[in-house]
Scaffold this active site. Structure first.
Site, PDB file in Angstrom:
ATOM      1  CB  SER A 124      -0.855  -0.007   1.269  1.00  0.00           C
ATOM      2  OG  SER A 124      -1.461   1.245   1.460  1.00  0.00           O
ATOM      3  CE1 TYR A 148      -3.561  -2.526   5.454  1.00  0.00           C
ATOM      4  CE2 TYR A 148      -3.165  -0.191   5.051  1.00  0.00           C
ATOM      5  CZ  TYR A 148      -3.455  -1.454   4.575  1.00  0.00           C
ATOM      6  OH  TYR A 148      -3.644  -1.646   3.229  1.00  0.00           O
ATOM      7  CE  LYS A 152      -1.279  -4.546   3.298  1.00  0.00           C
ATOM      8  NZ  LYS A 152      -1.592  -5.861   2.732  1.00  0.00           N
TER       9      LYS A 152
HETATM   10  C1  UD1 Z   1      -7.255   4.639   3.848  1.00  0.00           C
HETATM   11  C2  UD1 Z   1      -6.178   4.277   4.839  1.00  0.00           C
HETATM   12  C3  UD1 Z   1      -5.063   3.575   4.084  1.00  0.00           C
HETATM   13  C4  UD1 Z   1      -5.603   2.351   3.364  1.00  0.00           C
HETATM   14  C5  UD1 Z   1      -6.739   2.775   2.438  1.00  0.00           C
HETATM   15  C6  UD1 Z   1      -7.392   1.590   1.753  1.00  0.00           C
HETATM   16  C7  UD1 Z   1      -6.302   5.925   6.639  1.00  0.00           C
HETATM   17  C8  UD1 Z   1      -5.626   7.075   7.284  1.00  0.00           C
HETATM   18  N1  UD1 Z   1      -5.709   5.473   5.518  1.00  0.00           N
HETATM   19  O1  UD1 Z   1      -6.682   5.508   2.887  1.00  0.00           O
HETATM   20  O2  UD1 Z   1      -4.047   3.208   4.959  1.00  0.00           O
HETATM   21  O3  UD1 Z   1      -4.586   1.747   2.597  1.00  0.00           O
HETATM   22  O4  UD1 Z   1      -7.727   3.470   3.202  1.00  0.00           O
HETATM   23  O5  UD1 Z   1      -8.045   0.762   2.648  1.00  0.00           O
HETATM   24  O6  UD1 Z   1      -7.323   5.433   7.099  1.00  0.00           O
HETATM   25  N2  UD1 Z   1     -13.192  10.665   3.256  1.00  0.00           N
HETATM   26  C9  UD1 Z   1     -14.261  11.465   3.604  1.00  0.00           C
HETATM   27  N3  UD1 Z   1     -15.361  10.867   4.131  1.00  0.00           N
HETATM   28  C10 UD1 Z   1     -15.466   9.515   4.328  1.00  0.00           C
HETATM   29  C11 UD1 Z   1     -14.362   8.698   3.955  1.00  0.00           C
HETATM   30  C12 UD1 Z   1     -13.231   9.300   3.435  1.00  0.00           C
HETATM   31  O7  UD1 Z   1     -14.219  12.685   3.460  1.00  0.00           O
HETATM   32  O8  UD1 Z   1     -16.507   9.044   4.815  1.00  0.00           O
HETATM   33  C13 UD1 Z   1     -11.982  11.283   2.664  1.00  0.00           C
HETATM   34  C14 UD1 Z   1     -10.718  11.090   3.461  1.00  0.00           C
HETATM   35  O9  UD1 Z   1     -10.570  12.104   4.427  1.00  0.00           O
HETATM   36  C15 UD1 Z   1      -9.662  11.135   2.358  1.00  0.00           C
HETATM   37  C16 UD1 Z   1     -10.380  10.536   1.146  1.00  0.00           C
HETATM   38  O10 UD1 Z   1     -11.761  10.667   1.427  1.00  0.00           O
HETATM   39  O11 UD1 Z   1      -9.319  12.449   2.061  1.00  0.00           O
HETATM   40  C17 UD1 Z   1     -10.042   9.070   0.924  1.00  0.00           C
HETATM   41  O12 UD1 Z   1     -10.276   8.347   2.108  1.00  0.00           O
HETATM   42  P1  UD1 Z   1     -10.219   6.748   2.161  1.00  0.00           P
HETATM   43  O13 UD1 Z   1     -11.056   6.191   1.075  1.00  0.00           O
HETATM   44  O14 UD1 Z   1     -10.505   6.325   3.566  1.00  0.00           O
HETATM   45  O15 UD1 Z   1      -8.718   6.402   1.761  1.00  0.00           O
HETATM   46  P2  UD1 Z   1      -7.327   6.864   2.444  1.00  0.00           P
HETATM   47  O16 UD1 Z   1      -7.556   7.710   3.639  1.00  0.00           O
HETATM   48  O17 UD1 Z   1      -6.476   7.406   1.381  1.00  0.00           O
END
Ligand code: UD1
Length: 337
Positions: A124, A148, A152
Site C-alpha cells: 500500500s 496497518y 505492509k
Molecule cells: C485509507 C487508509 C489507508 C488504506 C486505504 C485503503 C487511513 C488514514 N488510511 O486511505 O491506509 O490503505 O484506506 O483501505 O485510514 N473521506 C471522507 N469521508 C469519508 C471517507 C473518506 O471525506 O466518509 C476522505 C478522506 O478524508 C480522504 C479521502 O476521502 O481524504 C479518501 O479516504 P479513504 O477512502 O478512507 O482512503 P485513504 O484515507 O487514502
C-alpha cells in the site's frame, strides 16, 4: 501455469481472480471468509464460467497450507490475504502483526519448502507516511505511521531479505493507491462489512439510500477545494497490474516495490461531483472535522510500473464512477442481495 491466490475472495483478490482466469491461468484460492463471502466464488464462476478450487482458512494455518501445497504444483503466488482497517490496527496491533506479518512469513516459508519462488504481494502507498514530496516515487522514504502501514512495510522487508538470500527468487510488492470501481458486469464489487471507512463505498451507500449523507472529513486542507486529495484507480486496472507483474517475475530475479496508481489526484468534492454527474444521482454531504491520521494530499508517480512491465491505468474516472454505481445499484446490500 497454476497460481495460488490468497485472499482471492476479497475486493481486489476477486477482481484479480477474474482477470487471471480470463487470461487462461489456473488459480487456487485460499480465503478465510472473515471479510468476504462464498457468494464471491459464485460471482467469479458466473463471470468466467470457471469455478476456482477453493480452500477456506488462514495463511498462518500450516496444516491447511501443507494440504494446499501438497495438492497443487504452483508456479507463483499472489498474496492478497490481510487485514486492512487502519483504526482497528491501532486497537489490535498484535492481531495485525500476526495476521499480516506472521501470515506472510508462513506463506513464504511454505513457498521455500515447496520450491515456489515467485511472489506478488498487496502492499500500500500507506508505507510512505507523511509525504516528503508528491507524487510519491518508490524511492520515497518508508515511514508508516499506523500499525496497518507497518505490517505492509515489514512484509516488504521480509520479501526483500528473502530475495537477497535466495538468488532464484523474484518478488514484487505492489503499492496500491486508492482502488475503486467494480467489474463491468456489476456482479463483483466492494462489499465492506458495517459502515464503510473508505470514501467510494460510503458514496455508493449514500446514493443507494442506506446511509443518509456523506461526512467530508475536512475542507481546510491546502488543496484545490480544501478537501483531501487521493489517487483513485479502477480495480480492474489494478487487477491487470498483477498479471503484468507476474510476467515480470517470469523473466527477472530479485525484489521490486512498484506503485500502482493513475498519477492523478482527485479531491473528495471532485469525487462527489463526478459521481453525481456520471450517474445522475445526488449524494448529500456535510463538512465534518478532519479525520485523525489523514494526510492532505498524495498521488503516485506510476512510471516504474510502465517501465518495468508496461502497465498503466487505462480506465477513466467516469468508468470508476459508473462501475461503482452499477455494482451497488444491482446489489444494494452487496453479496446479500
Ligand atoms: C485509507 C487508509 C489507508 C488504506 C486505504 C485503503 C487511513 C488514514 N488510511 O486511505 O491506509 O490503505 O484506506 O483501505 O485510514 N473521506 C471522507 N469521508 C469519508 C471517507 C473518506 O471525506 O466518509 C476522505 C478522506 O478524508 C480522504 C479521502 O476521502 O481524504 C479518501 O479516504 P479513504 O477512502 O478512507 O482512503 P485513504 O484515507 O487514502
Amino acid at each position: 501455469m497454476k497460481i495460488l491466490v490468497t485472499g482471492g475472495l476479497g475486493y481486489i483478490g476477486s477482481h484479480f481472480a477474474v482477470c487471471a482466469i480470463q487470461a487462461s491461468k489456473e488459480i487456487v484460492i485460499v480465503d478465510s471468509l472473515e471479510n468476504s463471502s462464498l457468494k464471491v466464488l459464485d460471482a467469479i464462476e458466473s463471470i468466467t464460467g470457471t469455478r476456482p478450487v477453493f480452500y477456506q482458512g488462514k495463511v498462518q494455518d500450516r496444516e491447511l497450507m501443507t494440504q494446499v501445497f501438497n495438492a497443487h504444483s504452483f508456479d507463483s503466488v499472489v498474496h492478497f490475504a490481510g487485514y486492512k482497517a487502519v483504526g482497528e490496527s491501532t486497537k489490535e496491533p498484535l492481531m495485525y502483526y500476526q495476521n499480516n506479518v506472521a501470515g506472510s512469513a508462513v506463506l513464504m516459508d511454505m513457498m521455500k519448502e515447496y520450491g515456489v519462488n515467485k511472489l506478488v504481494f498487496s502492499s500500500s502507498a500507506t508505507v510512505y507516511g507523511v509525504p516528503e514530496f508528491v507524487p510519491y516515487t518508490e524511492s520515497h522514504r518508508i515511514a508508516p505511521f499506523n500499525v496497518y502501514g507497518h505490517s505492509k512495510a515489514m512484509t516488504e522487508v521480509m520479501m526483500q531479505g528473502l530475495c537477497e538470500a535466495q538468488p532464484d527468487w523474484s518478488a514484487i510488492a505492489l503499492r496500491y493507491f486508492n482502488p475503486v470501481g467494480a467489474h463491468e458486469s456489476g456482479d463483483l464489487g466492494e462489499d465492506p462489512k458495517g459502515i464503510p471507512n473508505n470514501l467510494m463505498p460510503f458514496i455508493t451507500k449514500v446514493a443507494v439510500g442506506e446511509l443518509a449523507e456523506l461526512g467530508v472529513f475536512g475542507d481546510d486542507y491546502d488543496t484545490v477545494d480544501g478537501t483531501g486529495v487521493r489517487d483513485y484507480l479502477h480495480v480492474m486496472d489494478l487487477a491487470e497490474g498483477h498479471l503484468k507483474a507476474l510476467s515480470w517475475l517470469d523473466a527477472n530475479k530479485g525484489f521490486k516495490a512498484v506503485n500502482l496508481g493513475t498519477g492523478n489526484g482527485m479531491s473528495v468534492l471532485q469525487m462527489v461531483e463526478s459521481f453525481e454527474r456520471v450517474n445522475g444521482v445526488k449524494v448529500p454531504y456535510s463538512i465534518k472535522p478532519r479525520r485523525d491520521g489523514d494526510l492532505p494530499a498524495f498521488w503516485a508517480d506510476a512510471s516504474l510500473a510502465k517501465e518495468l512491465f508496461d502497465w498503466q491505468a487505462n480506465r477513466t474516472l467516469d468508468d470508476m464512477m459508473r462501475d461503482s454505481w452499477h455494482w451497488q445499484s444491482r446489489h444494494p446490500r452487496g453479496y446479500q442481495s
